[in-house]
Design a protein around this motif. Structure first.
Motif, mmCIF file in Angstrom:
data_model
loop_
_atom_site.group_PDB
_atom_site.id
_atom_site.type_symbol
_atom_site.label_atom_id
_atom_site.label_comp_id
_atom_site.label_asym_id
_atom_site.label_seq_id
_atom_site.Cartn_x
_atom_site.Cartn_y
_atom_site.Cartn_z
ATOM 1 N N VAL A 84 0.843 -1.206 0.000
ATOM 2 C CA VAL A 84 0.000 0.000 0.000
ATOM 3 C C VAL A 84 0.878 1.256 0.000
ATOM 4 O O VAL A 84 0.625 2.213 -0.748
ATOM 5 C CB VAL A 84 -0.960 -0.007 1.218
ATOM 6 N N THR A 85 1.927 1.255 0.803
ATOM 7 C CA THR A 85 2.844 2.400 0.855
ATOM 8 C C THR A 85 3.516 2.605 -0.493
ATOM 9 O O THR A 85 3.614 3.740 -0.989
ATOM 10 C CB THR A 85 3.903 2.196 1.948
ATOM 11 N N ALA A 86 3.972 1.516 -1.120
ATOM 12 C CA ALA A 86 4.617 1.619 -2.437
ATOM 13 C C ALA A 86 3.651 2.164 -3.478
ATOM 14 O O ALA A 86 4.036 2.981 -4.335
ATOM 15 C CB ALA A 86 5.151 0.255 -2.866
ATOM 16 N N GLN A 87 2.395 1.762 -3.421
ATOM 17 C CA GLN A 87 1.386 2.275 -4.357
ATOM 18 C C GLN A 87 1.144 3.764 -4.136
ATOM 19 O O GLN A 87 0.984 4.524 -5.099
ATOM 20 C CB GLN A 87 0.078 1.494 -4.219
ATOM 21 N N ARG A 88 1.122 4.189 -2.877
ATOM 22 C CA ARG A 88 0.954 5.622 -2.592
ATOM 23 C C ARG A 88 2.128 6.421 -3.131
ATOM 24 O O ARG A 88 1.948 7.497 -3.715
ATOM 25 C CB ARG A 88 0.819 5.844 -1.077
ATOM 26 N N ILE A 89 3.355 5.903 -2.948
ATOM 27 C CA ILE A 89 4.552 6.588 -3.446
ATOM 28 C C ILE A 89 4.512 6.647 -4.963
ATOM 29 O O ILE A 89 4.793 7.687 -5.565
ATOM 30 C CB ILE A 89 5.829 5.890 -2.944
ATOM 31 N N ALA A 90 4.157 5.531 -5.602
ATOM 32 C CA ALA A 90 4.061 5.496 -7.064
ATOM 33 C C ALA A 90 2.998 6.462 -7.567
ATOM 34 O O ALA A 90 3.126 7.012 -8.665
ATOM 35 C CB ALA A 90 3.746 4.074 -7.536
ATOM 36 N N GLY A 91 1.983 6.712 -6.760
ATOM 37 C CA GLY A 91 0.925 7.654 -7.125
ATOM 38 C C GLY A 91 1.304 9.103 -6.873
ATOM 39 O O GLY A 91 0.516 10.006 -7.134
ATOM 40 N N GLY A 92 2.519 9.338 -6.361
ATOM 41 C CA GLY A 92 2.989 10.705 -6.171
ATOM 42 C C GLY A 92 2.958 11.209 -4.748
ATOM 43 O O GLY A 92 3.326 12.356 -4.487
ATOM 44 N N ASP A 93 2.543 10.408 -3.797
ATOM 45 C CA ASP A 93 2.486 10.826 -2.399
ATOM 46 C C ASP A 93 3.883 10.693 -1.785
ATOM 47 O O ASP A 93 4.280 9.620 -1.331
ATOM 48 C CB ASP A 93 1.483 9.971 -1.634
#
Length: 132
Positions: A84-93
């Protein structure tokens, strides 16, 4: 009653023997107790043995399944949180950070992700400063 007699026998023998041999004698007595228990179980009627074997097998399988589910949950939960954290980072967060976990390998991965994001944030800030 038999276990109490064997315990008394074990205590009496332990007092006589030198300390260096006590562990081996205790192990021998445990094996003797196990042998006696198996012999008593074999002396039971076949119907009782079959029922007790099924109950033991069912209990062992149930306990094994429960422990497996607990262990799998303990491993998968931190991995799901990292995903979930990696997806948030990939989404620009860029504020997303991986939570530290107690598992050594997963905790190391979480710290690496956090360092990567920190370095990326610093590099992005330096790039923005150099463009102005």
């Amino acid at each position: 009653m038999m276990a109490t007699s064997i315990t008394r026998l074990s205590d009496s023998i332990a007092k006589i023997l030198p300390r260096s041999t006590r562990g081996r004698v205790t192990t021998g007595l445990v094996l003797l107790l196990l042998g006696v228990a198996v012999a008593q179980w074999l002396a039971l009627p076949a119907e009782v043995r079959g029922t007790s074997a099924l109950v033991t097998l069912g209990s062992t399988l149930g306990l094994g399944l429960a422990l497996s589910l607990i262990l799998v949950g303990r491993v998968l939960k931190p991995l799901d949180e990292l995903a979930v954290t990696a997806q948030r980072i990939a989404g620009g967060d860029q504020s997303a950070r991986a939570a530290g976990t107690s598992t050594a390998d997963i905790g190391s991965l979480a710290r690496s992700i956090n360092r990567m994001v920190d370095r990326q944030t610093v590099a992005k800030g330096q790039l923005e400063l150099s463009n102005h």
